[in-house]
Write a protein that holds these residues in place. Structure first.
Motif, PDB file in Angstrom:
ATOM      1  N   THR A 154       5.368  -1.197  -5.680  1.00 40.77           N
ATOM      2  CA  THR A 154       4.554   0.014  -5.628  1.00 40.77           C
ATOM      3  C   THR A 154       5.396   1.245  -5.926  1.00 40.77           C
ATOM      4  O   THR A 154       4.971   2.140  -6.678  1.00 40.77           O
TER       5      THR A 154
ATOM      6  N   ARG B 285       1.356  16.719  -4.026  1.00 43.35           N
ATOM      7  CA  ARG B 285       0.821  15.413  -3.650  1.00 43.35           C
ATOM      8  C   ARG B 285      -0.359  15.018  -4.535  1.00 43.35           C
ATOM      9  O   ARG B 285      -0.452  13.870  -5.001  1.00 43.35           O
TER      10      ARG B 285
ATOM     11  N   VAL C 116       5.037   4.075  -8.935  1.00 42.11           N
ATOM     12  CA  VAL C 116       5.025   5.530  -8.786  1.00 42.11           C
ATOM     13  C   VAL C 116       5.993   6.165  -9.772  1.00 42.11           C
ATOM     14  O   VAL C 116       5.668   7.147 -10.459  1.00 42.11           O
TER      15      VAL C 116
ATOM     16  N   ASP D 157       0.847  -1.195   0.000  1.00 36.90           N
ATOM     17  CA  ASP D 157       0.000   0.000   0.000  1.00 36.90           C
ATOM     18  C   ASP D 157       0.882   1.246   0.000  1.00 36.90           C
ATOM     19  O   ASP D 157       1.993   1.245   0.560  1.00 36.90           O
ATOM     20  N   LEU D 158       0.390   2.307  -0.615  1.00 39.58           N
ATOM     21  CA  LEU D 158       1.163   3.540  -0.742  1.00 39.58           C
ATOM     22  C   LEU D 158       0.656   4.589   0.235  1.00 39.58           C
ATOM     23  O   LEU D 158      -0.545   4.847   0.317  1.00 39.58           O
TER      24      LEU D 158
ATOM     25  N   MET E 229      -0.890  11.753  -7.163  1.00 36.93           N
ATOM     26  CA  MET E 229      -2.033  10.847  -7.084  1.00 36.93           C
ATOM     27  C   MET E 229      -2.755  10.726  -8.415  1.00 36.93           C
ATOM     28  O   MET E 229      -3.195   9.634  -8.796  1.00 36.93           O
TER      29      MET E 229
ATOM     30  N   LEU F 149       0.778   8.471   0.977  1.00 42.87           N
ATOM     31  CA  LEU F 149       1.072   9.842   0.542  1.00 42.87           C
ATOM     32  C   LEU F 149       0.485  10.763   1.610  1.00 42.87           C
ATOM     33  O   LEU F 149      -0.653  11.222   1.499  1.00 42.87           O
TER      34      LEU F 149
ATOM     35  N   ILE G   7      -3.974   3.907  -1.968  1.00 50.72           N
ATOM     36  CA  ILE G   7      -3.311   5.093  -1.430  1.00 50.72           C
ATOM     37  C   ILE G   7      -3.950   5.492  -0.107  1.00 50.72           C
ATOM     38  O   ILE G   7      -5.172   5.567   0.017  1.00 50.72           O
TER      39      ILE G   7
END
Length: 239
Positions: free
Chosen positions: A219, A98, A223, A78-79, A102, A81, A111
């Motif tokens: 992950t 940010r 990105v 899982d990311l 996304m 941010l 996220i």
């Protein structure tokens, strides 16, 4: 020309950005608009790297790497941010930056937002993680982002953190394992073998750590692939 300075603690994190074998603890230009610094684990090392990038003229700072979950719903890969970084002080991230990151990411990347807290030591149990989360109101923890955010805030430049979950809330690397890890995250194999032979570290623990790290790195690679322009430009292999 803007220059994004990316701080990573470990070589495994940096390899998600570039295949190059980077020197340790110095600034490297990856391409026009992007620089990286592999600093080693911990706030002191991260602060030195962020200050070094600042002094060399970066116009934004990014904390890039892995984190531990403090929220039981977060799983490896899982990311995170975060909207806010909490260490000695609380620092907001550049929310527009940010949001742009996304927007580039594929739907399969889960996220999470909220607060990312920085710990001065490795949290080695679920009880430690829950206590730390309750104290700091955080969904995830790392050891570097607070120092980087502080340097960015004092310099008046944008900051953002990009962190993928490795260990879930209920599982943490044992404290004895840290003695077999070099500052850049690479493994001291003879020391690790000694720990295994002495049964200070279980093979089952290592077998669980490996896929979690692979999920986090997958992950981070996603990105870089999809939001590369927000990391300072398109990353191409450079040897």
């Amino acid at each position: 020309m803007s220059l994004v300075g990316i701080v990573t603690a470990m070589r495994a994190e940096a390899k998600c950005i570039t295949p190059r074998r980077l020197p340790f603890n110095e600034m490297v230009h990856l391409r026009e608009g992007t620089a990286i610094w592999v600093c080693g684990m911990g706030s002191k090392a991260a602060r030195q790297a962020a200050a070094g990038l600042r002094d060399r003229g970066v116009s934004a700072l990014m904390s890039f790497g892995v984190a531990g979950a403090l929220d039981e719903t977060l799983r490896p890969g899982d990311l995170v941010l975060p909207e806010r970084i909490h260490a000695e002080y609380s620092h907001p991230v550049a929310l527009e930056w940010r949001a742009r990151i996304m927007q580039h990411l594929p739907e399969h990347v889960k996220i999470a937002g909220g607060t990312l807290a920085t710990s001065q030591q490795v949290l080695t149990s679920e009880a430690e993680k829950r206590e730390f989360s309750a104290k700091n109101g955080a969904c995830a923890v790392d050891m570097e982002s607070g120092a980087i955010a502080e340097i960015a805030a004092n310099a008046g430049i944008p900051f953002v953190a990009v962190r993928a979950i490795t260990d879930p809330l209920e599982f943490s690397p044992p404290p004895t394992l840290m003695g077999a890890v070099y500052p850049d995250g690479s493994v001291n194999v003879p020391h690790l073998l000694t720990l295994i032979l002495r049964r200070s570290v279980n093979v089952s623990t290592l077998l669980r750590l490996a896929p979690s790290m692979r999920a986090a790195c997958a992950t981070l690679l996603s990105v870089v692939k999809h939001a590369d322009i927000e990391l300072g430009g398109t990353f191409l292999p450079q040897y």
